[in-house]
Motif scaffolding. Structure first.
Motif, mmCIF file in Angstrom:
data_model
loop_
_atom_site.group_PDB
_atom_site.id
_atom_site.type_symbol
_atom_site.label_atom_id
_atom_site.label_comp_id
_atom_site.label_asym_id
_atom_site.label_seq_id
_atom_site.Cartn_x
_atom_site.Cartn_y
_atom_site.Cartn_z
ATOM 1 N N LYS A 45 -9.327 -6.493 -3.280
ATOM 2 C CA LYS A 45 -8.340 -5.418 -3.091
ATOM 3 C C LYS A 45 -7.046 -5.720 -3.853
ATOM 4 C CE LYS A 45 -9.976 -3.662 1.309
ATOM 5 N NZ LYS A 45 -9.655 -3.422 2.721
ATOM 6 N N LYS A 46 -6.618 -6.978 -3.820
ATOM 7 C CA LYS A 46 -5.402 -7.361 -4.552
ATOM 8 C C LYS A 46 -5.593 -7.174 -6.058
ATOM 9 C CE LYS A 46 -3.697 -10.629 -1.126
ATOM 10 N NZ LYS A 46 -3.463 -12.035 -0.797
ATOM 11 N N GLU A 49 -5.410 -3.467 -6.917
ATOM 12 C CA GLU A 49 -4.016 -3.029 -6.949
ATOM 13 C C GLU A 49 -3.314 -3.523 -8.212
ATOM 14 O OE1 GLU A 49 -2.280 -4.404 -3.310
ATOM 15 O OE2 GLU A 49 -3.494 -3.040 -2.088
ATOM 16 N N TYR A 50 -3.576 -4.778 -8.589
ATOM 17 C CA TYR A 50 -2.959 -5.353 -9.780
ATOM 18 C C TYR A 50 -3.347 -4.574 -11.031
ATOM 19 C CZ TYR A 50 -1.987 -8.657 -13.546
ATOM 20 O OH TYR A 50 -1.546 -9.222 -14.709
#
Length: 78
Positions: A45-46, A49-50
């Motif tokens: 998920k990170k 987003e990145y």
């Protein structure tokens, strides 16, 4: 100037979205030497987003010509 091209950002984002789909269906997913499983969903998920942010930066740069506009004004009390 964006560090990553728009095309690269789109490819990376697509890769991480596929990884999320694989994890959501209970499978593991391998990217290079890393094996991602359900336990690493937060990492995926990170990364999504990145890369979504980097894609937005590249798109904004493409649309605006890579320049930020600065405006000056002087408040005057007449």
């Amino acid at each position: 100037m964006a560090i990553f091209s728009k095309k690269l950002c789109e490819q990376k984002l697509e890769t991480w979205l596929e990884a999320e789909d694989a994890i959501a269906t209970g499978q593991s997913y391998q990217i290079g030497s890393r094996n991602l499983t359900r336990a690493n969903l937060d990492l995926v998920k990170k990364q999504i987003e990145y890369w979504a942010g980097k894609l937005q930066e590249a798109t904004d740069e493409e649309n605006k010509g890579g320049r930020n506009k600065i405006y000056r004004f002087m408040a005057r009390d007449l």
